[in-house]
Scaffold this active site. Sequence first.
Site, PDB file in Angstrom:
ATOM      1  NE  ARG A   1      -1.088  -0.633   0.772  1.00 51.99           N
ATOM      2  CZ  ARG A   1      -0.640   0.189   2.350  1.00 51.99           C
ATOM      3  NH1 ARG A   1      -0.974   0.812   3.129  1.00 51.99           N
ATOM      4  NH2 ARG A   1       0.315  -0.925   3.575  1.00 51.99           N
TER       5      ARG A   1
ATOM      6  CG  HIS B   1       1.873   5.715   4.434  1.00 53.08           C
ATOM      7  ND1 HIS B   1      -0.083   6.055   4.059  1.00 53.08           N
ATOM      8  CD2 HIS B   1       1.575   4.612   5.854  1.00 53.08           C
ATOM      9  CE1 HIS B   1      -0.276   5.131   4.927  1.00 53.08           C
ATOM     10  NE2 HIS B   1       0.576   4.325   5.613  1.00 53.08           N
TER      11      HIS B   1
ATOM     12  CD  GLN C   1      -0.578   5.384   9.972  1.00 53.45           C
ATOM     13  OE1 GLN C   1      -1.204   4.442   9.241  1.00 53.45           O
ATOM     14  NE2 GLN C   1      -0.988   6.023  11.067  1.00 53.45           N
TER      15      GLN C   1
ATOM     16  CG  ASP D   1       7.026   1.810  10.026  1.00 51.80           C
ATOM     17  OD1 ASP D   1       5.952   1.385  10.079  1.00 51.80           O
ATOM     18  OD2 ASP D   1       6.687   3.062   8.994  1.00 51.80           O
TER      19      ASP D   1
ATOM     20  CB  CYS E   1       1.970   3.589  10.733  1.00 52.27           C
ATOM     21  SG  CYS E   1       3.082   2.973  10.554  1.00 52.27           S
TER      22      CYS E   1
ATOM     23  NE  ARG F   1      -4.686   5.860   7.398  1.00 52.11           N
ATOM     24  CZ  ARG F   1      -4.040   4.003   6.564  1.00 52.11           C
ATOM     25  NH1 ARG F   1      -3.436   3.327   7.301  1.00 52.11           N
ATOM     26  NH2 ARG F   1      -3.940   4.509   5.558  1.00 52.11           N
TER      27      ARG F   1
END
Length: 300
Positions: free
Chosen positions: A103, A130, A133, A219, A259, A287
């Site tokens: 990450r 991502h 996700q 987001d 998310c 997830r």
Amino acid sequence: MNKDLLRMDNLSKEEILDILNLADQLKYERKHGIDHPLLKGKSLGMIFEKASTRTRVSFEVGMYQLGGHPLFLSSKDLQIGRGEPIQDTARVLSRYLDGIMIRTFSQKGIETLAECSSIPIINGLTDEEHPCQVLADLMTIREKKLILEGLKVAYIGDGNNMCNSLIGMHLSIANPIGYKPPQYYTDKGLELAKENNVSFIMTENPEDAVVDADVIITDVWASMGQEDEAKKRQIAFKGYQVNSDLMKLAKADAIVLHCLPAHREEEITEDVLEANSDVIFEEAENRLHAQKAVLVKLLS
């Protein structure tokens, strides 16, 4: 499947469905107390250059549930944080581990890591992508809508990693001027729309984007590393809030995904988030299941 999962477009439609089907199976088994030690004896290095709640816990717990061993590796504790070339780190870790989840900030950095590694590399998040996700989002959409084919997805907000990774679906995107996806993704969106016979619409008007939408995704306006731009972005994104007025333009049974973490009363209002909280927190749980499916596909 490719050796690595670095971008969402690394996956074909068939591979995405294969991952989702396995994720559904693993979720069912977990809920019914059926053990699945499919990665017994395997180890996953988890490199974090960005803070995390969902990514760290879901990958760590997922590896335990699969019978493997997760190893948390902070960049502050690795020599990579003191200037060791990523190529050298990759070659060393490839001799210790069965896979790496990272990450981080740079998409180029993760691609260099993959090029120099002999083990699978999984993108847990970069500034550009991502994929884990979005796989969880697709899993959630299919659970709630029972299908994926033909659904209209509207994305409202920053042209960030979430927006980029959604491209390839029947998608309508609303971003302010100056905050649109990079050219690579807009070109890719048009290319995939033609290949897959789906629509790809970009607009600066959130109202136009959400008309008849089945799914609305948003987001935060300022992602990690952009905190110094927060005030500027609050001005730029005024009018890009998912609220009750915007929801009236979508289908009556539309669902909202986020998310997380969410900044209530910025990109989404409290009432809309709470009205969709069952879906949003199921999305967060997924997830775990979607990433377990990715781990099995890449590490087994």
